[in-house]
Write an enzyme that holds these catalytic residues in place. Structure first.
Site, PDB file in Angstrom:
ATOM      1  N   CYS A  50       0.833  -1.213   0.000  1.00  6.14           N
ATOM      2  CA  CYS A  50       0.000   0.000   0.000  1.00  6.14           C
ATOM      3  C   CYS A  50       0.865   1.260   0.000  1.00  6.14           C
ATOM      4  O   CYS A  50       1.524   1.572   1.001  1.00  6.14           O
ATOM      5  CB  CYS A  50      -0.930  -0.022   1.209  1.00  6.14           C
ATOM      6  SG  CYS A  50      -1.829   1.517   1.512  1.00  6.14           S
ATOM      7  N   CYS A  53      -0.061   3.913   2.575  1.00  5.61           N
ATOM      8  CA  CYS A  53       0.320   3.461   3.918  1.00  5.61           C
ATOM      9  C   CYS A  53       1.768   3.848   4.212  1.00  5.61           C
ATOM     10  O   CYS A  53       2.102   4.303   5.314  1.00  5.61           O
ATOM     11  CB  CYS A  53       0.165   1.950   4.049  1.00  5.61           C
ATOM     12  SG  CYS A  53      -1.524   1.344   3.843  1.00  5.61           S
TER      13      CYS A  53
END
Length: 269
Positions: A50, A53
């Site tokens: 991600c 993230c």
């Protein structure tokens, strides 16, 4: 030279407590620690693939502002590729997703996605840090669910909400407060049922909508007891005080026999 070395070593030993977030690796342990310390549990749902993230890791979690408030909560990272059941439990549909929960796993703050740190830091700064009274009410309700325990839990959530300066954060606690008051309304004790109804109206007033609260009071049935009569007068008095209607405020206040409610009115701004 020796003093310089010792001073440097001392500084080094102190630094870790302030230089990083202590991410727990076990969910149940993190939850138990949050409960024991009277703090909220923060869960960061993420994955190694991600991009946002990773952006959040570098810009938010590692920021100086974040590290200064890291001891306000217990932190747990949940990799959705490995903790599938936990992700399903909280219906994670996008990451990064950050939630704050109470020991009974009620969500009090929730955000999906990451664009900048500002919104997160502003909200985090307003999160309550001492929740021991709320957690005691949660524990009491877990041990024995009853009409009265739901009422007390609703009151505890409302009390936390009153002390939060951020309207957005406070509203989440008011919603949970009303959720438990609605459960308390359904019991057989008529007085508790009416107190639960009145507390929801009080939450409306505490949330800033005193005119709406006064209108709702007009629809309340005849008081079931002296306790509810006092509480109706208390809610009216609070609304009038907020509205600057001093004569009406004094009139309602004079009707209250419960000294604790009178003291609460005197305490409120």
């Amino acid at each position: 030279m020796q003093k310089l070395i010792l001073s440097t070593l001392f500084t080094f030993l102190l630094t870790p407590a302030f230089s990083q977030i202590n991410w727990y690796k076990d969910y149940e342990l993190a939850k138990s620690q949050a409960k024991a310390q009277g703090k909220l549990l923060m869960i960061d749902f993420w994955a190694i693939w991600c991009g946002p993230c990773k952006n959040m890791d570098s810009k938010l979690w590692s920021s100086e502002e974040m590290l200064k408030m890291a001891d306000k909560f217990i932190a747990y990272k949940a990799d959705i590729d490995f903790e599938v059941s936990l992700a399903m439990k909280y219906q994670v549909k996008g990451i990064p997703r950050v939630i704050f929960i109470t020991p009974d796993e009620k969500i009090v703050w929730d955000r999906t996605g990451f664009a900048s740190s500002d919104e997160f830091l502003t909200s985090f700064a307003h999160l309550p840090t001492d929740l021991n009274a709320l957690f005691s009410a949660i524990e009491a309700n877990e041990k024995e669910e009853s009409q009265l325990s739901y009422l007390r839990l609703g009151e505890a959530y409302s009390q936390v909400a009153r002390e939060i300066e951020s309207e957005q954060v406070a509203n989440n606690f008011f919603k949970l407060s009303n959720e438990h008051f609605r459960k308390a309304e359904k019991g057989d004790d008529a007085t508790i049922s009416q107190l639960a109804e009145l507390n929801q109206i009080l939450n409306v007033a505490l949330g800033g909508n005193t005119k709406r609260a006064l209108k709702k009071l007009e629809k309340v049935d005849n008081p079931e007891s002296e306790i509810t009569r006092d509480f109706i007068a208390y809610v009216r008095a609070y609304c009038y005080k907020c509205n600057g209607q001093n004569d009406e405020f004094q009139r309602e206040k004079s009707q209250i026999k419960d000294e604790k409610l009178v003291a609460e009115l005197d305490k409120n701004n």
